[in-house]
Motif scaffolding. Sequence first.
Motif, PDB file in Angstrom:
ATOM      1  N   ILE A   1       0.848  -1.190   0.000  1.00  0.00           N
ATOM      2  CA  ILE A   1       0.000   0.000   0.000  1.00  0.00           C
ATOM      3  C   ILE A   1       0.880   1.234   0.000  1.00  0.00           C
ATOM      4  O   ILE A   1       1.726   1.411   0.879  1.00  0.00           O
ATOM      5  N   ALA A   2       0.692   2.095  -0.982  1.00  0.00           N
ATOM      6  CA  ALA A   2       1.355   3.399  -0.998  1.00  0.00           C
ATOM      7  C   ALA A   2       0.400   4.424  -0.398  1.00  0.00           C
ATOM      8  O   ALA A   2      -0.714   4.604  -0.899  1.00  0.00           O
ATOM      9  N   VAL A   3       0.835   5.073   0.686  1.00  0.00           N
ATOM     10  CA  VAL A   3       0.057   6.147   1.302  1.00  0.00           C
ATOM     11  C   VAL A   3       0.731   7.463   0.954  1.00  0.00           C
ATOM     12  O   VAL A   3       1.881   7.709   1.338  1.00  0.00           O
ATOM     13  N   LEU A   4       0.027   8.308   0.208  1.00  0.00           N
ATOM     14  CA  LEU A   4       0.530   9.616  -0.167  1.00  0.00           C
ATOM     15  C   LEU A   4      -0.111  10.673   0.729  1.00  0.00           C
ATOM     16  O   LEU A   4      -1.311  10.590   1.024  1.00  0.00           O
ATOM     17  N   GLY A   5       0.655  11.646   1.171  1.00  0.00           N
ATOM     18  CA  GLY A   5       0.131  12.665   2.073  1.00  0.00           C
ATOM     19  C   GLY A   5      -0.038  14.003   1.384  1.00  0.00           C
ATOM     20  O   GLY A   5       0.874  14.487   0.709  1.00  0.00           O
ATOM     21  N   GLN A   6      -1.214  14.599   1.533  1.00  0.00           N
ATOM     22  CA  GLN A   6      -1.509  15.909   0.945  1.00  0.00           C
ATOM     23  C   GLN A   6      -1.964  16.844   2.065  1.00  0.00           C
ATOM     24  O   GLN A   6      -3.064  16.735   2.583  1.00  0.00           O
ATOM     25  N   ALA A   7      -1.081  17.772   2.476  1.00  0.00           N
ATOM     26  CA  ALA A   7      -1.418  18.754   3.505  1.00  0.00           C
ATOM     27  C   ALA A   7      -2.361  19.812   2.927  1.00  0.00           C
ATOM     28  O   ALA A   7      -2.545  19.902   1.706  1.00  0.00           O
TER      29      ALA A   7
ATOM     30  N   SER B   1      -5.532  12.908   2.639  1.00  0.00           N
ATOM     31  CA  SER B   1      -5.658  14.277   2.158  1.00  0.00           C
ATOM     32  C   SER B   1      -6.291  15.209   3.171  1.00  0.00           C
ATOM     33  O   SER B   1      -7.212  14.839   3.901  1.00  0.00           O
ATOM     34  N   HIS B   2      -5.811  16.458   3.169  1.00  0.00           N
ATOM     35  CA  HIS B   2      -6.458  17.540   3.898  1.00  0.00           C
ATOM     36  C   HIS B   2      -6.841  18.666   2.932  1.00  0.00           C
ATOM     37  O   HIS B   2      -6.786  19.850   3.252  1.00  0.00           O
ATOM     38  N   ASN B   3      -7.246  18.270   1.733  1.00  0.00           N
ATOM     39  CA  ASN B   3      -7.629  19.237   0.708  1.00  0.00           C
ATOM     40  C   ASN B   3      -8.996  19.862   0.933  1.00  0.00           C
ATOM     41  O   ASN B   3      -9.244  20.999   0.521  1.00  0.00           O
TER      42      ASN B   3
ATOM     43  N   HIS C   1     -10.493  18.210   6.251  1.00  0.00           N
ATOM     44  CA  HIS C   1     -10.503  19.672   6.255  1.00  0.00           C
ATOM     45  C   HIS C   1     -11.900  20.275   6.304  1.00  0.00           C
ATOM     46  O   HIS C   1     -12.150  21.199   7.076  1.00  0.00           O
ATOM     47  N   THR C   2     -12.826  19.805   5.464  1.00  0.00           N
ATOM     48  CA  THR C   2     -14.156  20.418   5.449  1.00  0.00           C
ATOM     49  C   THR C   2     -15.116  19.785   6.453  1.00  0.00           C
ATOM     50  O   THR C   2     -16.292  20.162   6.513  1.00  0.00           O
ATOM     51  N   HIS C   3     -14.638  18.836   7.238  1.00  0.00           N
ATOM     52  CA  HIS C   3     -15.369  18.283   8.379  1.00  0.00           C
ATOM     53  C   HIS C   3     -16.639  17.523   7.991  1.00  0.00           C
ATOM     54  O   HIS C   3     -17.527  17.335   8.819  1.00  0.00           O
TER      55      HIS C   3
END
Length: 563
Positions: free
Chosen positions: A228-234, A278-280, A302-304
């Motif tokens: 599993i590749a986990v990519l992080g997006q702040a 993601s936190h987009n 992010h948008t809850h």
Amino acid sequence: MISRREFIQVAAATAALSTGVGSGLTRAVAQQRLTEKELLAFEPLGNVTLVHVTDMHGQLMPLYFREPSTNLGVGEAKGLPPHITGKEFLARFGIAPGSSAAYALTSEDFEALAKSYGRIGGLDRAATVIKAIRAERGDKVALLDGGDTWQGSWSSLKTRGQDMIDCMALLKPDAMTGHWEFTYGTERVKQAIEGLGFPFLGLNIRDTEWNEAAFEPSTMIERGGVKIAVLGQAFPYTPVANPRWMIPNWSFGVREEDVQAQVDKARNGGAQLVVLLSHNGFDVDRKLASRVKGIDVILTGHTHDALPEAVKVGKTLLIASGSSGKFVSRLDLDVRDGEVKAYRYKLIPLFSDVITADAEMSAKIAEVRKPFASDLAKVLGKTDSLLYRRGNFNGTFDDLICQALLQERDAEIALSPGFRWGTSVLPGQDITFEDVTNATAITYPAVYRMGMTGSRLKEIIEDVADNLFNVDPYYQQGGDMVRIGGLSYAIDVAKPQGSRISDMQMAKTGAPIDPNREYQVAGWASVNEGTEGPPIWEVVSNYLTRQKTVRLEPNRAVKVTGA
């Protein structure tokens, strides 16, 4: 068709609404309806289980948190989840009115249902759920934290996030990304990350001097025999929504091309499952999913938004796990031949009266909160109405903050940021210092008072409106509408930038806002370095101490069209 169980839930909730049954009795009935076994019930599937939490905002304890009654979508997102609320939300997802799910996921009958079902959340309840999933699924489980974890409470502010870091360490996440974490400043973020024991990912953050990656972009883990590749997006707009001067050497952005490059790299490196942590924000991730190929799952934040079903965009699953520690998401995947053949999903609400508290986590929570316990418990006043924040426009807690700004700072107009975090307080309850700081605990809390022309006020409101209602999600730069006291206005969300706001008036007199006149404006959370003034929690605390009891009716100062 409504099941017998749902019929019983509706009947009990209706009785509570119509007869005013005491909270002790109705809660006892609710507890008989719900069981921990039922909340955790899940028919396992496949060889991978992703567990997702996000936007906890420093909340370690069970809480009341009302979901929004207004969550407008624009452009292609109009009318789509998560931009439906209330009765429309219940109908869309087949949720019975008055049920536990209706209470957890909507604002419908919130006050009455809160008395029946009690508080939700608590990291010790989350620990129980996560441990149960791991016990069932063994080496198939990956736990991923979507960020906004270290900020949002008094203890988090005073410890610079260490309280949450210490507690989360017991859960052993596999990775996290961030947003509000960055408001502790560059050096603190670096220091905290060094001690995490798991990756802090941000493929879209670069060093401004060399334009090189500032954080690890991804991590590769194996679960259930699957790579599993986990990519992080702040959060892409951190330096816009929050003070740039706190993180001067990092640049952010959506960076779609970088996301695609990292997906391709992961696939070429043997990844059989690609997950974007993601936190987009939901709409940004929906657009990203339609344009970047090869992502199997986006765990969005992010948008809850809290959605009881996965949203599918092409072959990509979008999972929205709510906020404030209310939920844990479980996603089981059958991964074969490098693709997801099937999936099963459940958004688990953490009803604190039903789920057993994990003893280890409870002890750690008590330990990290102990230095602040007396301050947090201090009673400042009482409310005769529901205090809540969440929604596109003013909530009653926002109105309380604006009233405090107007009175304590002798201002004509008050501006309060459209933050989504902050807990709810039920009618008849005391308002504690913890309640106030749950809505105000930030590292740039100074309350300013300054002259501002009517034309400048309109520019500010227009700018925030475009951040929220631009039809292109990539230009939606975070937060809800700025909360305003002392002023009313009309907004047409369908109009283009710069022309959405009209009919600006002084709330008390109805006098039109004069573009050339200077008004005395009080506000807080300025992103400008060197802003001076008392901290916002002090201003609100002083106001409550003098008022003793407050009553906030729903705000009707904003007329919305074009939705």
